[in-house]
Design a protein around this motif. Structure first.
Motif, PDB file in Angstrom:
ATOM      1  N   ASN A  98       0.785  -1.233   0.000  1.00 50.30           N
ATOM      2  CA  ASN A  98       0.000   0.000   0.000  1.00 50.30           C
ATOM      3  C   ASN A  98       0.819   1.287   0.000  1.00 50.30           C
ATOM      4  N   HIS A 109      -1.041  -5.047  -1.179  1.00 54.04           N
ATOM      5  CA  HIS A 109      -2.169  -4.377  -1.835  1.00 54.04           C
ATOM      6  C   HIS A 109      -3.274  -5.378  -2.186  1.00 54.04           C
ATOM      7  N   GLU A 110      -4.514  -4.920  -2.107  1.00 52.55           N
ATOM      8  CA  GLU A 110      -5.672  -5.786  -2.336  1.00 52.55           C
ATOM      9  C   GLU A 110      -5.678  -6.438  -3.716  1.00 52.55           C
ATOM     10  N   ARG A 154      -3.470  -9.527  -3.056  1.00 49.58           N
ATOM     11  CA  ARG A 154      -3.473 -10.051  -1.677  1.00 49.58           C
ATOM     12  C   ARG A 154      -3.388 -11.576  -1.699  1.00 49.58           C
TER      13      ARG A 154
END
Length: 181
Positions: free
Chosen positions: A13, A71-72, A75
């Motif tokens: 992130n 980060h999503e 993930r």
């Protein structure tokens, strides 16, 4: 017989908008990395996530912060391997090399951040350890760098490092080229 693994380096992130150390075009890079990740998941091939953690006092990737989280877009799922590191080279002081050897991996597909630092250091080390490396160039991101009062633009940094890696250490291709091969 060759056996391939995906390495996703430091897509965290802090490198995105609003993070402590934003890069140029991290979202686009993460989307391309996610396409390659989906391919590896669908084929049930080995996936390794690398997470950089900086010591307290560092301006970014500090343990326990939202910025240090993966980060999503990439993930990890339960059961996917994660190695935490404190240095640019993902092999240094981690169990990555032993894990890859235990899994009989011979080829690495590498994505991540930053092109000029951790992707570069890890790819060079991987090649030195005997792995055949492919870097997904558009699944990596960099940032502007400064030297001697001059700014080198992120796009130039990114392409200079990718071209240096392709000269000897890795094949450098796009996510689309990889997925259509």
């Amino acid at each position: 017989m060759s056996k391939q693994a995906l390495i996703i380096i430091d897509i965290q992130n802090d490198y995105f908008e609003g993070g402590s150390f934003p890069l140029a075009s991290p979202l686009e890079a993460s989307i391309n990395a996610s396409k390659v990740l989906k391919y590896f998941r669908k084929k049930d091939l080995p996936i390794v996530h690398i997470q950089h953690l900086s010591p307290n006092g560092s301006p970014f990737m500090v343990t326990g912060t939202t910025g240090a989280e993966i980060h999503e877009n990439v993930r990890p799922l339960e059961g996917e391997k994660i190695f935490q590191k404190n240095y640019p080279n993902s092999f240094r002081d981690t169990g990555l090399l032993d894990y890859l050897k235990d899994q009989e991996i011979t080829e690495l597909v590498i994505t991540g951040m930053m092109t000029h630092m951790c992707v570069d250091a890890t790819t060079r080390a991987a090649n030195d350890f005997g792995f055949k490396c492919t870097v997904i160039g558009d699944a990596c991101a960099s940032r502007d760098l400064n030297i001697n009062g001059k700014t080198v633009k992120a796009d130039d940094v990114h392409h200079a490092f990718l071209s240096a890696l392709e000269f000897f250490y890795a094949d450098v291709i796009s996510a689309e080229e990889f997925l259509s091969a």
